[in-house]
Structures are given as structure tokens and as C-alpha cells.
Write a protein that holds these residues in place. Structure first.
Motif, short mmCIF file in Angstrom:
data_model
loop_
_atom_site.label_atom_id
_atom_site.label_comp_id
_atom_site.label_asym_id
_atom_site.label_seq_id
_atom_site.Cartn_x
_atom_site.Cartn_y
_atom_site.Cartn_z
N SER A 1 0.63 -12.45 11.46
CA SER A 1 1.21 -11.79 12.64
C SER A 1 2.57 -11.16 12.33
O SER A 1 3.02 -10.28 13.06
CB SER A 1 1.35 -12.79 13.78
N ASN A 2 3.21 -11.58 11.23
CA ASN A 2 4.51 -11.02 10.84
C ASN A 2 4.39 -9.87 9.85
O ASN A 2 5.39 -9.25 9.52
CB ASN A 2 5.39 -12.10 10.21
N VAL A 3 3.19 -9.59 9.38
CA VAL A 3 2.98 -8.56 8.37
C VAL A 3 2.98 -7.19 9.03
O VAL A 3 2.23 -6.93 9.96
CB VAL A 3 1.66 -8.80 7.61
N ALA A 4 3.85 -6.30 8.52
CA ALA A 4 3.88 -4.92 9.01
C ALA A 4 2.97 -4.02 8.18
O ALA A 4 2.34 -3.11 8.71
CB ALA A 4 5.31 -4.39 8.98
N LEU A 5 2.87 -4.30 6.86
CA LEU A 5 2.10 -3.44 5.97
C LEU A 5 1.72 -4.22 4.73
O LEU A 5 2.52 -4.99 4.20
CB LEU A 5 2.93 -2.23 5.56
N VAL A 6 0.49 -4.02 4.25
CA VAL A 6 0.06 -4.56 2.97
C VAL A 6 -0.44 -3.39 2.14
O VAL A 6 -1.34 -2.66 2.57
CB VAL A 6 -1.06 -5.61 3.11
N ARG A 7 0.15 -3.21 0.99
CA ARG A 7 -0.29 -2.15 0.08
C ARG A 7 -0.99 -2.82 -1.09
O ARG A 7 -0.39 -3.63 -1.80
CB ARG A 7 0.91 -1.34 -0.41
N ILE A 8 -2.26 -2.47 -1.31
CA ILE A 8 -3.03 -3.00 -2.43
C ILE A 8 -2.77 -2.09 -3.62
O ILE A 8 -3.04 -0.88 -3.55
CB ILE A 8 -4.55 -3.04 -2.12
N LEU A 9 -2.25 -2.64 -4.70
CA LEU A 9 -1.91 -1.84 -5.88
C LEU A 9 -3.12 -1.67 -6.80
O LEU A 9 -4.00 -2.53 -6.83
CB LEU A 9 -0.76 -2.50 -6.62
N PRO A 10 -3.15 -0.58 -7.56
CA PRO A 10 -4.26 -0.37 -8.50
C PRO A 10 -4.29 -1.47 -9.54
O PRO A 10 -3.25 -2.02 -9.90
CB PRO A 10 -3.97 0.97 -9.14
N GLN A 11 -5.47 -1.74 -10.04
CA GLN A 11 -5.60 -2.80 -11.05
C GLN A 11 -5.12 -2.36 -12.40
O GLN A 11 -5.10 -1.35 -12.85
CB GLN A 11 -7.04 -3.26 -11.16
#
Length: 67
Positions: free
Chosen positions: A57-67
Motif C-alpha cells: 500500500s506504500n509503493v508508488a512505483l515498481v520498475r522491473i530492470l532488465p536481466q
């Protein structure tokens, strides 16, 4: 599929997580029951590597980085 289930698919992937007052980089350890667990990398915000449990609920953004 809810937010936690979507994040669980990326277990083991490197991510950047933006909260309202913090930026965390690391690897997704798990995501369930409203908690995103991230194994962090050392940074200015967190000086040592550790597991951080973040309420989704506190997360504004999650960026998944390339492997």
C-alpha cells in the motif's frame, strides 16, 4: 490478478521501488499478504545489504530492470 500476485511473478528479478519518501533497489524475494520483500543492494539510503519488507500500500512505483 492483484498487485502482489503480479509482483510475485518477478521473484528473483532486480527492481527499483519508489515509496513516497524512499527509493530502494534490490531483488524481489517474495510478494504476498500485502508485503513486498526486497533483498536490497547497498546505497545511500540503506548502507548495508538487507531484506526490506515493504507494505504494498506504500509503493508508488515498481520498475522491473532488465536481466
Amino acid at each position: 490478478m492483484n498487485f502482489e500476485e503480479a509482483l510475485a511473478v518477478f521473484k528473483g528479478r532486480r527492481v527499483e521501488v519508489l515509496l513516497t519518501n524512499q527509493f530502494i533497489q534490490g531483488t524481489v524475494a517474495s510478494s504476498s499478504d500485502g508485503i513486498l520483500a526486497v533483498d536490497t543492494v547497498s546505497s545511500n539510503y540503506i548502507p548495508t545489504t538487507q531484506r526490506v519488507n515493504i507494505p504494498t500500500s506504500n509503493v508508488a512505483l515498481v520498475r522491473i530492470l532488465p536481466q
